[in-house]
Motif scaffolding. Structure first.
Motif, mmCIF file in Angstrom:
data_model
loop_
_atom_site.group_PDB
_atom_site.id
_atom_site.type_symbol
_atom_site.label_atom_id
_atom_site.label_comp_id
_atom_site.label_asym_id
_atom_site.label_seq_id
_atom_site.Cartn_x
_atom_site.Cartn_y
_atom_site.Cartn_z
ATOM 1 N N GLN A 140 0.885 -1.217 0.062
ATOM 2 C CA GLN A 140 0.011 -0.024 0.131
ATOM 3 C C GLN A 140 0.670 1.385 -0.038
ATOM 4 O O GLN A 140 0.670 2.139 -0.640
ATOM 5 N N LEU A 141 2.054 1.145 0.892
ATOM 6 C CA LEU A 141 2.797 2.344 0.938
ATOM 7 C C LEU A 141 3.660 2.799 -0.431
ATOM 8 O O LEU A 141 3.857 3.804 -0.934
ATOM 9 N N ARG A 142 3.895 1.649 -1.266
ATOM 10 C CA ARG A 142 4.756 1.724 -2.274
ATOM 11 C C ARG A 142 3.703 2.395 -3.463
ATOM 12 O O ARG A 142 4.062 3.035 -4.284
ATOM 13 N N ARG A 143 2.434 1.758 -3.589
ATOM 14 C CA ARG A 143 1.367 2.054 -4.367
ATOM 15 C C ARG A 143 1.290 3.562 -4.124
ATOM 16 O O ARG A 143 1.150 4.403 -5.331
ATOM 17 N N ALA A 144 1.064 4.068 -2.963
ATOM 18 C CA ALA A 144 0.859 5.396 -2.573
ATOM 19 C C ALA A 144 2.050 6.291 -2.972
ATOM 20 O O ALA A 144 1.805 7.574 -3.562
ATOM 21 N N ASP A 145 3.278 5.823 -2.818
ATOM 22 C CA ASP A 145 4.381 6.740 -3.206
ATOM 23 C C ASP A 145 4.398 6.913 -4.765
ATOM 24 O O ASP A 145 4.629 7.871 -5.233
ATOM 25 N N GLN A 146 4.197 5.718 -5.657
ATOM 26 C CA GLN A 146 3.855 5.924 -6.971
ATOM 27 C C GLN A 146 2.907 7.027 -7.314
ATOM 28 O O GLN A 146 2.789 7.437 -8.422
ATOM 29 N N GLU A 147 2.005 7.140 -6.496
ATOM 30 C CA GLU A 147 0.677 7.914 -6.710
ATOM 31 C C GLU A 147 1.020 9.542 -6.178
ATOM 32 O O GLU A 147 0.053 10.338 -6.390
ATOM 33 N N GLY A 148 2.170 9.738 -5.764
ATOM 34 C CA GLY A 148 2.534 10.955 -4.886
ATOM 35 C C GLY A 148 1.849 10.946 -3.543
ATOM 36 O O GLY A 148 1.520 12.257 -3.485
ATOM 37 N N LYS A 149 1.369 10.090 -3.051
ATOM 38 C CA LYS A 149 0.457 10.343 -1.814
ATOM 39 C C LYS A 149 1.113 9.449 -0.699
ATOM 40 O O LYS A 149 0.397 8.961 0.253
ATOM 41 N N LEU A 150 2.359 9.384 -0.571
ATOM 42 C CA LEU A 150 2.997 8.595 0.509
ATOM 43 C C LEU A 150 2.802 9.145 1.727
ATOM 44 O O LEU A 150 2.350 8.467 2.643
ATOM 45 N N GLU A 151 2.903 10.501 2.065
ATOM 46 C CA GLU A 151 2.785 10.930 3.450
ATOM 47 C C GLU A 151 1.301 10.837 3.936
ATOM 48 O O GLU A 151 1.288 10.363 5.065
ATOM 49 N N LYS A 152 0.353 10.995 3.171
ATOM 50 C CA LYS A 152 -1.157 10.776 3.572
ATOM 51 C C LYS A 152 -1.163 9.398 3.897
ATOM 52 O O LYS A 152 -1.924 9.025 5.012
ATOM 53 N N LYS A 153 -0.598 8.330 3.260
ATOM 54 C CA LYS A 153 -0.990 6.863 3.374
ATOM 55 C C LYS A 153 0.044 6.512 4.805
ATOM 56 O O LYS A 153 -0.604 5.841 5.480
#
Length: 251
Positions: A140-153
């Motif tokens: 989930q964190l890897r996918r969020a990072d790819q979408e530019g949403k790492l901090e939120k996740k």
């Protein structure tokens, strides 16, 4: 008058009082209950209902795969588990001390059951709790990072009072992604506890994450303030299968 009181209670967000006041007022009149006692009972019913709704919301948000309490754990089948120490954890004093809890041992001996039992107790006391497997957390964190949403996740895993990370070691983590797990551990370090289950010894974590240095950094933070349980014994599922087979032979 009834309609006015009903509307007033709804405006104050007191649904239980709005729905029950008439019946309770009639009961109070019939049984000669004082006004103060009548009001106390209404407020008590409202508080109980709100607490129940809050707990149900916390359970839903926790993502627990199932609900199990310590009362359904078979301590006699797992003598390696010190019941007294487990009962002590249910006081939740580890939360104030920011202590992590680690359950280590082979599959099928109740590690997840114990973790969920503590999580359920935390929820019952009003603490926000979140459950996820180590593999899903990293993905989930890897996918969020790819979408530019790492901090939120990351906040999803850092914010809860109690975070349960299950099945550490059941699947090897992508060496390029294991650092996401480290970020969660590092950010919660000395701020909020983690309950973690693993079927691997600490010496095998380097192999799990594909980086011995990163594994050491994770363990350094996890173990600094921690309570560790090393569980042993036969898998519940394997034991049940063996008993069934023995029973069939006897028939």
């Amino acid at each position: 008058m009834k309609e006015r009181i009903h509307e007033y209670c709804h405006q104050l967000h007191l649904p239980v009082m709005a729905e029950r006041w008439s019946a309770m007022a009639e009961y109070a009149s019939t049984h000669n209950i004082s006004y103060s006692e009548f009001l106390f009972r209404l407020l008590e019913a409202e508080i109980v209902e709100k607490q129940a709704r809050s707990i149900q919301t916390l359970i839903k948000l926790s993502k627990l795969p199932y609900r199990k309490t310590i009362d359904t754990f078979d301590f006699t089948a797992q003598p390696s588990v010190d019941e007294r120490r487990i009962r002590e954890l249910l006081t939740l004093s580890f939360i104030d001390r920011k202590e992590n809890i680690l359950f280590l041992g082979p599959p099928g001996i109740g590690k997840t059951h114990l973790a969920i039992s503590i999580g359920m107790e935390a929820i019952a006391r009003g603490y926000k709790t979140y459950f996820i497997t180590a593999h899903d957390l990293v993905n989930q964190l890897r996918r969020a990072d790819q979408e530019g949403k790492l901090e939120k996740k990351l906040r999803v895993f850092v914010k809860p009072t109690v975070l349960i990370i299950d099945e550490m070691g059941y699947l090897k983590l992508d060496p390029n992604s294991a650092h996401y797990l480290f970020q969660v551990i590092a950010r919660r370090y000395e701020h909020a506890p983690i309950i973690l289950t693993s079927n691997k010894s600490f010496g095998e974590w380097g192999e799990i994450v594909g980086d011995s240095v990163l594994a050491t950094a994770m363990l350094d933070r996890l173990l600094h303030h921690s309570i560790i349980f090393n569980l042993k014994g036969e898998s519940y599922r394997l034991r049940e299968k063996r008993l069934q087979e023995e029973k069939q032979k006897d028939q």
